[in-house]
Scaffold this motif. Structure first.
Motif, PDB file in Angstrom:
ATOM      1  N   VAL A   1      -5.650   2.953 -12.818  1.00  0.00           N
ATOM      2  CA  VAL A   1      -5.188   1.699 -13.414  1.00  0.00           C
ATOM      3  C   VAL A   1      -4.849   1.979 -14.874  1.00  0.00           C
ATOM      4  CG1 VAL A   1      -5.790  -0.687 -13.990  1.00  0.00           C
ATOM      5  CG2 VAL A   1      -6.691   0.340 -11.888  1.00  0.00           C
ATOM      6  N   ASN A   2      -3.569   1.855 -15.218  1.00  0.00           N
ATOM      7  CA  ASN A   2      -3.102   2.070 -16.584  1.00  0.00           C
ATOM      8  C   ASN A   2      -3.444   0.831 -17.418  1.00  0.00           C
ATOM      9  OD1 ASN A   2      -1.549   2.189 -18.965  1.00  0.00           O
ATOM     10  ND2 ASN A   2       0.066   3.360 -17.955  1.00  0.00           N
ATOM     11  N   PHE A   3      -4.320   1.026 -18.386  1.00  0.00           N
ATOM     12  CA  PHE A   3      -4.762  -0.065 -19.258  1.00  0.00           C
ATOM     13  C   PHE A   3      -3.585  -0.791 -19.897  1.00  0.00           C
ATOM     14  CE2 PHE A   3      -5.813  -1.404 -23.601  1.00  0.00           C
ATOM     15  CZ  PHE A   3      -6.836  -2.315 -23.363  1.00  0.00           C
ATOM     16  N   GLU A   4      -2.605  -0.041 -20.366  1.00  0.00           N
ATOM     17  CA  GLU A   4      -1.458  -0.640 -21.059  1.00  0.00           C
ATOM     18  C   GLU A   4      -0.647  -1.562 -20.152  1.00  0.00           C
ATOM     19  OE1 GLU A   4      -0.897  -0.619 -24.216  1.00  0.00           O
ATOM     20  OE2 GLU A   4      -2.409   0.857 -24.726  1.00  0.00           O
ATOM     21  N   GLN A   5      -0.580  -1.262 -18.875  1.00  0.00           N
ATOM     22  CA  GLN A   5       0.201  -2.070 -17.932  1.00  0.00           C
ATOM     23  C   GLN A   5      -0.631  -3.149 -17.245  1.00  0.00           C
ATOM     24  OE1 GLN A   5       1.728   0.919 -15.281  1.00  0.00           O
ATOM     25  NE2 GLN A   5       3.392   1.481 -16.656  1.00  0.00           N
ATOM     26  N   ASN A   6      -1.955  -3.093 -17.413  1.00  0.00           N
ATOM     27  CA  ASN A   6      -2.843  -3.996 -16.672  1.00  0.00           C
ATOM     28  C   ASN A   6      -3.933  -4.579 -17.576  1.00  0.00           C
ATOM     29  OD1 ASN A   6      -2.029  -3.520 -13.676  1.00  0.00           O
ATOM     30  ND2 ASN A   6      -2.172  -1.470 -14.577  1.00  0.00           N
TER      31      ASN A   6
ATOM     32  N   VAL B   1      -2.306   1.677  -9.282  1.00  0.00           N
ATOM     33  CA  VAL B   1      -2.402   0.217  -9.301  1.00  0.00           C
ATOM     34  C   VAL B   1      -1.618  -0.301 -10.502  1.00  0.00           C
ATOM     35  CG1 VAL B   1      -3.991  -1.726  -9.576  1.00  0.00           C
ATOM     36  CG2 VAL B   1      -4.630   0.219  -8.133  1.00  0.00           C
ATOM     37  N   THR B   2      -0.674  -1.220 -10.233  1.00  0.00           N
ATOM     38  CA  THR B   2       0.181  -1.724 -11.314  1.00  0.00           C
ATOM     39  C   THR B   2       0.035  -3.226 -11.547  1.00  0.00           C
ATOM     40  OG1 THR B   2       2.020  -1.989  -9.778  1.00  0.00           O
ATOM     41  CG2 THR B   2       1.887   0.100 -10.976  1.00  0.00           C
ATOM     42  N   SER B   3      -0.845  -3.892 -10.777  1.00  0.00           N
ATOM     43  CA  SER B   3      -1.030  -5.337 -10.956  1.00  0.00           C
ATOM     44  C   SER B   3      -2.354  -5.775 -10.334  1.00  0.00           C
ATOM     45  CB  SER B   3       0.113  -6.114 -10.294  1.00  0.00           C
ATOM     46  OG  SER B   3       0.021  -5.993  -8.883  1.00  0.00           O
ATOM     47  N   GLN B   4      -2.746  -7.004 -10.653  1.00  0.00           N
ATOM     48  CA  GLN B   4      -3.948  -7.602 -10.053  1.00  0.00           C
ATOM     49  C   GLN B   4      -3.784  -7.649  -8.534  1.00  0.00           C
ATOM     50  OE1 GLN B   4      -6.815  -8.962 -11.585  1.00  0.00           O
ATOM     51  NE2 GLN B   4      -7.636  -9.438  -9.581  1.00  0.00           N
ATOM     52  N   GLU B   5      -2.586  -7.993  -8.081  1.00  0.00           N
ATOM     53  CA  GLU B   5      -2.320  -8.075  -6.641  1.00  0.00           C
ATOM     54  C   GLU B   5      -2.504  -6.704  -5.979  1.00  0.00           C
ATOM     55  OE1 GLU B   5       1.172  -9.512  -3.531  1.00  0.00           O
ATOM     56  OE2 GLU B   5       1.686  -9.125  -5.624  1.00  0.00           O
ATOM     57  N   ASP B   6      -1.971  -5.649  -6.612  1.00  0.00           N
ATOM     58  CA  ASP B   6      -2.156  -4.289  -6.093  1.00  0.00           C
ATOM     59  C   ASP B   6      -3.637  -3.969  -5.942  1.00  0.00           C
ATOM     60  OD1 ASP B   6       0.583  -3.913  -6.247  1.00  0.00           O
ATOM     61  OD2 ASP B   6       0.504  -2.543  -7.964  1.00  0.00           O
ATOM     62  N   TYR B   7      -4.387  -4.306  -6.980  1.00  0.00           N
ATOM     63  CA  TYR B   7      -5.824  -4.030  -7.003  1.00  0.00           C
ATOM     64  C   TYR B   7      -6.516  -4.718  -5.832  1.00  0.00           C
ATOM     65  CZ  TYR B   7     -10.665  -4.241  -8.617  1.00  0.00           C
ATOM     66  OH  TYR B   7     -12.025  -4.172  -8.694  1.00  0.00           O
ATOM     67  N   GLU B   8      -6.200  -5.995  -5.627  1.00  0.00           N
ATOM     68  CA  GLU B   8      -6.821  -6.763  -4.548  1.00  0.00           C
ATOM     69  C   GLU B   8      -6.439  -6.215  -3.175  1.00  0.00           C
ATOM     70  OE1 GLU B   8      -5.688 -10.776  -5.462  1.00  0.00           O
ATOM     71  OE2 GLU B   8      -6.993 -10.840  -7.229  1.00  0.00           O
ATOM     72  N   ILE B   9      -5.174  -5.826  -3.003  1.00  0.00           N
ATOM     73  CA  ILE B   9      -4.723  -5.250  -1.729  1.00  0.00           C
ATOM     74  C   ILE B   9      -5.452  -3.941  -1.448  1.00  0.00           C
ATOM     75  CG2 ILE B   9      -2.762  -4.126  -0.583  1.00  0.00           C
ATOM     76  CD1 ILE B   9      -0.977  -6.284  -1.941  1.00  0.00           C
ATOM     77  N   LEU B  10      -5.564  -3.102  -2.463  1.00  0.00           N
ATOM     78  CA  LEU B  10      -6.228  -1.810  -2.280  1.00  0.00           C
ATOM     79  C   LEU B  10      -7.713  -1.992  -1.981  1.00  0.00           C
ATOM     80  CD1 LEU B  10      -5.953   1.226  -2.204  1.00  0.00           C
ATOM     81  CD2 LEU B  10      -6.293   1.263  -4.675  1.00  0.00           C
ATOM     82  N   LEU B  11      -8.371  -2.892  -2.688  1.00  0.00           N
ATOM     83  CA  LEU B  11      -9.793  -3.159  -2.454  1.00  0.00           C
ATOM     84  C   LEU B  11     -10.000  -3.678  -1.027  1.00  0.00           C
ATOM     85  CD1 LEU B  11     -12.485  -3.048  -3.983  1.00  0.00           C
ATOM     86  CD2 LEU B  11     -12.114  -5.425  -4.652  1.00  0.00           C
ATOM     87  N   ARG B  12      -9.154  -4.599  -0.598  1.00  0.00           N
ATOM     88  CA  ARG B  12      -9.237  -5.157   0.763  1.00  0.00           C
ATOM     89  C   ARG B  12      -8.966  -4.072   1.801  1.00  0.00           C
ATOM     90  NH1 ARG B  12      -6.168  -9.374  -0.134  1.00  0.00           N
ATOM     91  NH2 ARG B  12      -4.225  -8.513   0.639  1.00  0.00           N
TER      92      ARG B  12
ATOM     93  N   LEU C   1       0.833  -1.199   0.000  1.00  0.00           N
ATOM     94  CA  LEU C   1       0.000   0.000   0.000  1.00  0.00           C
ATOM     95  C   LEU C   1       0.870   1.253   0.000  1.00  0.00           C
ATOM     96  CD1 LEU C   1      -3.053   0.056  -0.070  1.00  0.00           C
ATOM     97  CD2 LEU C   1      -3.049   0.473   2.382  1.00  0.00           C
ATOM     98  N   ALA C   2       1.925   1.238   0.771  1.00  0.00           N
ATOM     99  CA  ALA C   2       2.846   2.380   0.816  1.00  0.00           C
ATOM    100  C   ALA C   2       3.499   2.593  -0.551  1.00  0.00           C
ATOM    101  CB  ALA C   2       3.912   2.155   1.884  1.00  0.00           C
ATOM    102  N   ARG C   3       3.828   1.502  -1.244  1.00  0.00           N
ATOM    103  CA  ARG C   3       4.439   1.591  -2.570  1.00  0.00           C
ATOM    104  C   ARG C   3       3.460   2.159  -3.593  1.00  0.00           C
ATOM    105  NH1 ARG C   3       3.875  -1.926  -6.317  1.00  0.00           N
ATOM    106  NH2 ARG C   3       3.285  -3.617  -4.942  1.00  0.00           N
ATOM    107  N   LEU C   4       2.178   1.816  -3.453  1.00  0.00           N
ATOM    108  CA  LEU C   4       1.164   2.269  -4.399  1.00  0.00           C
ATOM    109  C   LEU C   4       0.802   3.736  -4.214  1.00  0.00           C
ATOM    110  CD1 LEU C   4      -1.413  -0.654  -4.149  1.00  0.00           C
ATOM    111  CD2 LEU C   4       0.275  -0.284  -5.926  1.00  0.00           C
ATOM    112  N   ARG C   5       0.938   4.219  -2.988  1.00  0.00           N
ATOM    113  CA  ARG C   5       0.490   5.570  -2.653  1.00  0.00           C
ATOM    114  C   ARG C   5       1.298   6.601  -3.434  1.00  0.00           C
ATOM    115  NH1 ARG C   5      -2.342   6.589   2.000  1.00  0.00           N
ATOM    116  NH2 ARG C   5      -1.618   4.640   2.863  1.00  0.00           N
ATOM    117  N   LEU C   6       0.608   7.500  -4.088  1.00  0.00           N
ATOM    118  CA  LEU C   6       1.282   8.536  -4.853  1.00  0.00           C
ATOM    119  C   LEU C   6       1.668   9.685  -3.935  1.00  0.00           C
ATOM    120  CD1 LEU C   6      -0.859   8.559  -8.113  1.00  0.00           C
ATOM    121  CD2 LEU C   6       1.356   7.517  -7.736  1.00  0.00           C
TER     122      LEU C   6
END
Length: 158
Positions: free
Chosen positions: A88-93, A32-43, A18-23
């Motif tokens: 969520v960047n479409f090109e990266q995800n 969000v740069t991955s499915q895992e990031d997305y799931e962590i943020l949603l949780r 979460l700290a890594r994702l925070r801008l």
């Protein structure tokens, strides 16, 4: 550092992610740069009882870039400081976007907890604010209900 309410139920790997994702600009905006990031943020949003707005965009999409810029400003507004915002960047995800059935860009989603409440496509900041206020139970600025309340108050006074 993470807010106590947020870090309370997260394990250390979630906290680090979460700290890594925070801008840098806003403590409530995440990239969000991955499915895992997305799931962590949603949780994390669900555990903290926060509303989460997710913006799916592409770097080559001008409407997406305009909305993303506006979203950063909205995230800084006092009334939305308890809302989590994510891009969520479409090109990266592409795989995540495929799973979420993102067909047009930009697409926005609003979650309460881990429940998807709204999903729509388009770059209207006004629509975003209206829908976000609706999910948060906030009356819009100068909305009809506010005008009705003023009219009722003036009738009672008269």
């Amino acid at each position: 550092s993470l807010a106590p309410a947020l870090s309370r139920d997260l394990d250390s790997s979630d906290e680090a992610a979460l700290a890594r994702l925070r801008l840098e600009r806003a403590s409530n905006f995440f990239a969000v740069t991955s499915q895992e990031d997305y799931e962590i943020l949603l949780r994390s949003a669900a555990d903290a009882g926060r509303v989460l707005v997710v913006d799916y965009y592409a770097p080559w999409c001008r409407a997406c870039q305009k909305l993303l810029s506006q979203l950063h400003k909205v995230a800084l507004e006092d009334r939305f400081r308890d809302v989590f915002f994510a891009s969520v960047n479409f090109e990266q995800n592409r795989e995540l976007c495929k799973q979420k059935e993102i067909k047009k860009l930009p697409t926005l989603e609003i979650y309460q907890g881990d429940d998807l409440k709204q999903q729509w496509s388009g770059s209207s900041k006004k629509r975003l604010i209206e829908r976000l206020e609706q999910e948060m139970g906030i009356e819009g600025e100068g909305g009809d209900s506010e005008k009705e309340q003023v009219a009722e108050a003036s009738q009672r006074v008269a």
